[in-house]
Design a protein around this motif. Structure first.
Motif, short mmCIF file in Angstrom:
data_model
loop_
_atom_site.label_atom_id
_atom_site.label_comp_id
_atom_site.label_asym_id
_atom_site.label_seq_id
_atom_site.Cartn_x
_atom_site.Cartn_y
_atom_site.Cartn_z
N UNK A 25 0.21 -1.08 -0.07
CA UNK A 25 0.00 -0.02 -0.13
C UNK A 25 0.60 1.39 -0.27
N UNK A 26 -0.32 2.12 -0.35
CA UNK A 26 1.25 3.45 -0.69
C UNK A 26 0.98 4.60 0.57
N UNK A 60 -1.05 5.72 -9.21
CA UNK A 60 0.64 4.97 -8.76
C UNK A 60 0.44 4.73 -6.93
N UNK A 61 -1.47 4.75 -6.42
CA UNK A 61 -1.45 4.19 -5.74
C UNK A 61 -0.80 2.29 -5.85
N UNK A 62 0.03 2.02 -4.16
CA UNK A 62 0.54 0.26 -4.75
C UNK A 62 1.50 0.49 -5.81
N UNK A 63 2.34 1.11 -6.64
CA UNK A 63 3.05 0.90 -7.17
C UNK A 63 4.92 1.92 -6.57
N UNK A 64 4.63 2.91 -5.81
CA UNK A 64 5.16 3.69 -5.19
C UNK A 64 5.39 3.48 -2.77
N UNK A 65 5.96 3.75 -3.17
CA UNK A 65 6.24 3.74 -1.28
C UNK A 65 4.80 5.08 -0.41
N UNK A 66 5.38 5.84 -1.04
CA UNK A 66 4.42 6.46 -0.34
C UNK A 66 3.67 8.62 -0.99
N UNK A 67 3.08 9.05 -0.78
CA UNK A 67 3.20 10.30 -1.56
C UNK A 67 3.64 11.74 -0.08
#
Length: 324
Positions: A1-2, A157-164
């Protein structure tokens, strides 16, 4: 999860970046998809997350001009522009210093680097905390509309990167102006947040780059977001090698072929992200080492045409193209 981090979580975002994870963050233009620019695998992760079809150069972000100019050579024009427009939506393309910390993949293997100092308090706090250059194209899937809110980032990009890191809406909303200062004349590669007229008022006449369609044919531009020339080795490149001769340098993927004069393995485990991170350094090393050993060419083993493999193969096909 992001993770969706609030503006008080800069330290958490910086820790993630230093650890090789990807974190989207706000700038005055659009949200950037950040990765440690000194970490080849983090940079490869940016291309993978975006689904970017080519290894275009990425803009590297810094907390101040002094930090940026430690990695690139700045002339009087660059220093004047930095004094006037940084922090701000202006990207300068300048020659890399020999001691440049940025991984070759972030600059698409070129001898130049695109750098800027963003005009956003949260971005600057993050960059100071990270203590390293952060490569950051727009935080969206390739070909989609650039994001100006954290919600836009998560949509793509949810689920593709660590955080926003959520800093609210971006005030400018269009990408930075990109100016090439690598030649004697300044060339506008991409219009953006700083008008060309304001640049010309400071440093004089600025040339305009070729249209993208023409640039694609000549492969002459150096800007993020455009069709680009890439580092091409001096030795010819042979693709799809299933065997290798004694006078060939081998660019291996997976178990290497026997018999090469010299070998660089992109990834013995067949990991495409590792292969992407090692591609440009490998081509440079094989070119130098192979030339020193009298090799006739570089033989490149096949790489799967999936995920980052498509970008790797695109780069290799350019390296193997007939020389003019």
């Amino acid at each position: 999860m992001t993770e969706r981090l609030g503006p008080d979580a800069v330290a958490r975002a910086a820790d993630l970046l230093r650890g090789g994870a990807l974190v989207a963050f706000p700038t005055e233009t659009v949200y950037g998809l950040g990765g440690d620019a000194t970490n080849g695998q983090a940079v490869a992760g940016i291309f993978a997350a975006k689904g970017r079809p080519h290894f275009n150069p990425l803009i590297c972000h810094y907390p101040d001009a002094e930090a940026a100019f430690a990695d690139v050579r700045a002339d009087d024009r660059a220093r004047a522009l930095a004094a006037r427009f940084w922090p701000g939506p202006l990207t300068l393309v300048l020659p890399r210093r020999p001691e440049c910390r940025v991984d070759l993949l972030a600059g698409a293997g070129l001898d130049t680097l695109a750098v800027r100092v963003p005009d956003h308090a949260l971005a600057l706090a993050l960059l100071r905390d990270v203590g390293r250059p952060v490569a950051a194209p727009s935080a969206n899937r390739s070909g989609q509309v650039s994001p100006t809110t954290a919600g836009h980032v998560l949509e793509g990009l949810s689920g593709r990167i660590a955080a926003v890191l959520d800093g609210g809406p971006c005030p400018v909303g269009v990408e930075s102006t990109v100016l090439d200062l690598t030649g004697t004349g300044a060339v506008l590669l991409r219009p953006g947040g700083v008008p060309a007229e304001a640049i010309e008022a400071l440093i004089g006449k600025v040339g305009r780059a070729l249209p993208i369609t023409a640039a694609a044919q000549t492969q002459s531009l150096r800007s993020p977001g455009l069709m680009l020339s890439h580092y091409a080795p001096g030795l010819p490149v042979r693709l799809g090698a299933t065997g290798v001769a004694a006078d060939e340098a081998l660019l291996a993927f997976g178990p290497p072929l026997p018999g090469a004069a010299v070998t660089w393995n992109l990834s013995e485990a067949g990991d495409l992200r590792e292969a992407a991170a090692r591609l440009f350094a490998g081509l440079r090393w094989l070119d130098a080492e192979g030339t020193a050993r009298g090799c006739a060419r570089i033989a490149a083993m096949p790489v799967p045409e999936t995920g980052l493999g498509a970008a790797i193969n695109d780069r290799l096909s350019r390296a193997a193209a007939p020389r003019g």
